[in-house]
Design an enzyme around this catalytic site. Structure first.
Site, PDB file in Angstrom:
ATOM      1  N   GLU A 139       0.851  -1.204   0.000  1.00 57.61           N
ATOM      2  CA  GLU A 139       0.000   0.000   0.000  1.00 57.61           C
ATOM      3  C   GLU A 139       0.884   1.252   0.000  1.00 57.61           C
ATOM      4  OE1 GLU A 139      -4.292   0.275   1.732  1.00 57.61           O
ATOM      5  OE2 GLU A 139      -3.002   1.156   3.248  1.00 57.61           O
ATOM      6  N   HIS A 170       5.890 -27.053   3.121  1.00 53.10           N
ATOM      7  CA  HIS A 170       5.019 -28.117   2.611  1.00 53.10           C
ATOM      8  C   HIS A 170       3.965 -27.557   1.665  1.00 53.10           C
ATOM      9  CE1 HIS A 170       6.844 -30.892   5.452  1.00 53.10           C
ATOM     10  NE2 HIS A 170       6.817 -29.879   6.297  1.00 53.10           N
ATOM     11  N   LYS A 195     -13.702   1.791  -3.667  1.00 48.05           N
ATOM     12  CA  LYS A 195     -14.693   1.951  -2.594  1.00 48.05           C
ATOM     13  C   LYS A 195     -15.908   2.698  -3.115  1.00 48.05           C
ATOM     14  CE  LYS A 195     -11.243   2.643   1.044  1.00 48.05           C
ATOM     15  NZ  LYS A 195     -10.735   3.606   2.009  1.00 48.05           N
TER      16      LYS A 195
HETATM   17  O1  F6P Z   1      -8.344   0.690   2.282  1.00 46.45           O
HETATM   18  C1  F6P Z   1      -7.290   1.463   2.606  1.00 46.45           C
HETATM   19  C2  F6P Z   1      -7.321   2.045   3.998  1.00 46.45           C
HETATM   20  O2  F6P Z   1      -7.548   3.398   3.912  1.00 46.45           O
HETATM   21  C3  F6P Z   1      -6.012   1.755   4.712  1.00 46.45           C
HETATM   22  O3  F6P Z   1      -5.005   2.613   4.377  1.00 46.45           O
HETATM   23  C4  F6P Z   1      -6.418   1.810   6.129  1.00 46.45           C
HETATM   24  O4  F6P Z   1      -5.496   1.187   6.966  1.00 46.45           O
HETATM   25  C5  F6P Z   1      -7.750   1.088   6.067  1.00 46.45           C
HETATM   26  O5  F6P Z   1      -8.309   1.482   4.830  1.00 46.45           O
HETATM   27  C6  F6P Z   1      -8.697   1.392   7.189  1.00 46.45           C
HETATM   28  O6  F6P Z   1      -9.020   2.743   7.247  1.00 46.45           O
HETATM   29  P1  F6P Z   1      -9.669   3.368   8.527  1.00 46.45           P
HETATM   30  O7  F6P Z   1      -8.743   3.184   9.662  1.00 46.45           O
HETATM   31  O8  F6P Z   1      -9.896   4.819   8.207  1.00 46.45           O
HETATM   32  O9  F6P Z   1     -10.968   2.658   8.781  1.00 46.45           O
END
Ligand code: F6P
Length: 551
Positions: free
Chosen positions: A362, A393, A513
């Site tokens: 990431e 394994h 998202k």
């Molecule tokens: O999906 C990416 C992300 O933004 C990560 O960088 C982060 O750790 C995770 O989602 C959770 O985000 P949050 O802590 O804001 O719920």
């Protein structure tokens, strides 16, 4: 910004020198490097308690290391390290600093953010974590019906889940205070798969939920939180009571925690200048303090701080993060190895590969430089792994005889079970170490480890020449784990400097998202299928039909 310009390394003399040097080494084998130089281990290892780092099984020479140091100078690594630790806005696309290191600095260090001394608020939040942990561990925190808490469920995902989960498992037998009868569970998956069976087993009277989310907008976490709240409300309809006695919120967004219903007195806070995947040192690490006690959590921070100091102050030949980072660059860009395996020889580190895959991929899974140019070279390799003895394994066949070049980090503690009364456990530790060293040796040297390999049939041949590093911890303790994780954090930073990318943002996860929330409207019939690609339309139609037939 238009992505028409390419960032290449054509104007980098060190890069060109490394390419030429890699060509010269192209026909070399790690086996012959050892044959030529019996002092390889002496030359290519660093011992800096609590870590010994052996990189003698990498396909490199002293000249390689010198050239990599030159590249780092050329890319202004010293200035960039200074910028990171000065609180400069190194996260350029989000215009903020990355100050996770400040969470583990002693309060006497006086760290400043935008002109304000943040040492005091950081120390105060740590004290608050200690206070909460003590109240819950000692049974003083009571549920809605007056019973003490027996089970704590951390609901979070990514950085708000992996760090505490990995550390709680890694340090399970390192509890240095009165053990707590608390059971701590971790729930992350948005589909309810983890939460549903857990709720079937838990007692609502004695279960506390921690809602961990930096943004407090992550749907994965909020959907699990809503299910947890419903479950509690089925046992107690007084919502206020449930919220104040069964939920703790941890976030950088206090107003959002309040809007969800978490009273201010149940909130732990951290700051915008802490990246999600760098946040286990903040109140996100609360489950670690809960499980191990605050003293162990402070030890974890101290171990990480020790690595911060080594990163800033140690000459490069002994500087673990600089070496680990540059060796990764050597393998990715000059050895053309695009996949890297993390192989802990200790079952307690089961979640380390997963944790590091978020940290590295990431952070450095980027193809655009800080100036917005597309890169014309490889950046972060694919990072994966598994507990080594089990992986032997599973996928070691490919490591030994497949067609893919893979670099590996072998990780193991020197000491384990030394206080245990069962002698066969000590032998099991010896067995694990023996396997760790045997596998890395065979990967490096191949069939040449045998006295005579000339008559082997082709299916029994081991080409070797798979490079690896070995990281030995004195012992797996909160201090050494803190140092290990900070080592990888800074490794990531070193590589980002060489590749000139921003390791502290994660724009690549945003659009997916948003599309998912549109797609949810499709599935719920609130949006037309028009304009969607045939695959998405077909899949949605199939599901909606299946639901209709079963309703
Ligand atoms: O999906 C990416 C992300 O933004 C990560 O960088 C982060 O750790 C995770 O989602 C959770 O985000 P949050 O802590 O804001 O719920």
């Amino acid at each position: 910004m238009e992505r028409t310009q390419f960032a290449d390394m054509q104007d980098s003399p060190s890069w060109s020198a490394l390419l030429e040097h890699a060509d010269q080494l192209a026909s070399s084998h790690i086996y012959s490097l050892f044959e030529q130089d019996q002092a390889r281990f002496e030359k290519f290892h660093v011992s800096s308690s609590p870590i010994l780092f052996d990189y003698s099984k990498q396909l490199l020479t002293e000249q390689t290391v010198e050239l990599l140091f030159k590249l780092a100078e050329e890319k202004k690594l010293p200035e960039r390290i200074a910028a990171l630790f000065s609180g400069a806005h190194v996260n350029t696309s989000e215009d903020r600093p990355a100050m996770h290191w400040a969470l583990r600095s002693p309060a006497t260090d006086h760290t400043f953010y935008n002109g304000d001394d943040i040492s005091q608020p950081v120390a105060a939040e740590l004290d608050k974590i200690a206070g909460f942990a003590e109240i819950i561990r000692s049974g003083q925190w009571r549920g809605f019906s007056g019973y003490a808490i027996t089970d704590v469920v951390n609901i979070g995902v990514g950085g708000s889940d992996l760090g505490p989960m990995m550390s709680c498992m890694a340090l399970e037998d390192c509890i240095d205070v009165e053990p707590t009868p608390l059971r701590i569970h971790f729930v992350s998956s948005m589909d309810g798969t983890q939460l549903s069976p857990l709720l079937d087993k838990l007692n609502p009277h004695t279960t506390l939920f921690i809602l961990s989310s930096k943004s407090f907008t992550t749907i994965d976490t909020l959907s699990n939180a809503a299910t947890a709240l419903n479950w509690l409300n089925q046992a107690c309809s007084e919502k206020e009571k449930v919220l104040s006695s069964h939920f703790i919120g941890i976030s950088a967004q206090q107003d959002k925690m309040s809007a969800w219903g978490i009273p201010e007195s149940n909130q732990l806070y951290f700051w915008d200048w802490v990246g999600g995947r760098y946040s286990m040192w903040s109140s996100i690490g609360f489950p670690i303090a809960l499980k191990l006690g605050i003293r162990a959590f402070r030890q974890l921070l101290a171990g990480a701080h020790c690595m911060d100091k080594q990163f800033q102050n140690t000459p490069w030949k002994q500087n673990l993060p600089v070496l680990l980072g540059l060796i990764g660059v050597w393998n990715s860009n000059f050895q053309k190895i695009n996949t890297h395996a993390i192989l802990p020889y200790d079952g307690r580190l089961k979640y380390l590969p997963t944790y590091l895959s978020q940290l590295e991929m990431e952070s450095n899974g980027k193809s655009v430089t800080r100036a917005g140019q597309s890169v014309a070279f490889k950046t972060c390799p694919i990072l994966w792994g598994e507990v080594g003895p089990n992986a032997q394994h599973a996928f070691y066949q490919l490591l030994h005889q497949g067609t893919e070049r893979v670099s590996c980090d072998f990780i193991a503690p020197a000491m384990r079970y030394h206080e245990h009364t069962n002698p066969s456990l000590t032998q099991q530790h010896e067995l694990a170490l023996a396997n760790c060293f045997a596998q890395s040796r065979l990967l490096a040297l191949g069939e040449r480890v045998l006295p005579d390999s000339s008559s082997l049939p082709s299916y029994k041949r081991y080409p070797g020449n798979q490079p690896s590093s070995t990281i030995i911890l004195d012992e797996l303790t909160p201090f050494s784990l803190g140092a290990l994780i900070a080592l990888y954090e800074h490794k990531v930073f070193v590589q980002s400097v060489i590749w000139d990318i921003n390791p502290f943002d994660q724009w690549g996860v945003e659009l997916g998202k948003k599309l998912a929330s549109d797609t949810l409207e499709l599935l719920q019939g609130h949006r037309s299928l028009e304009g969607y690609d045939p695959s998405t339309s077909g899949l949605v139609a199939h599901i909606v039909n299946a639901w209709k037939q079963n309703s």
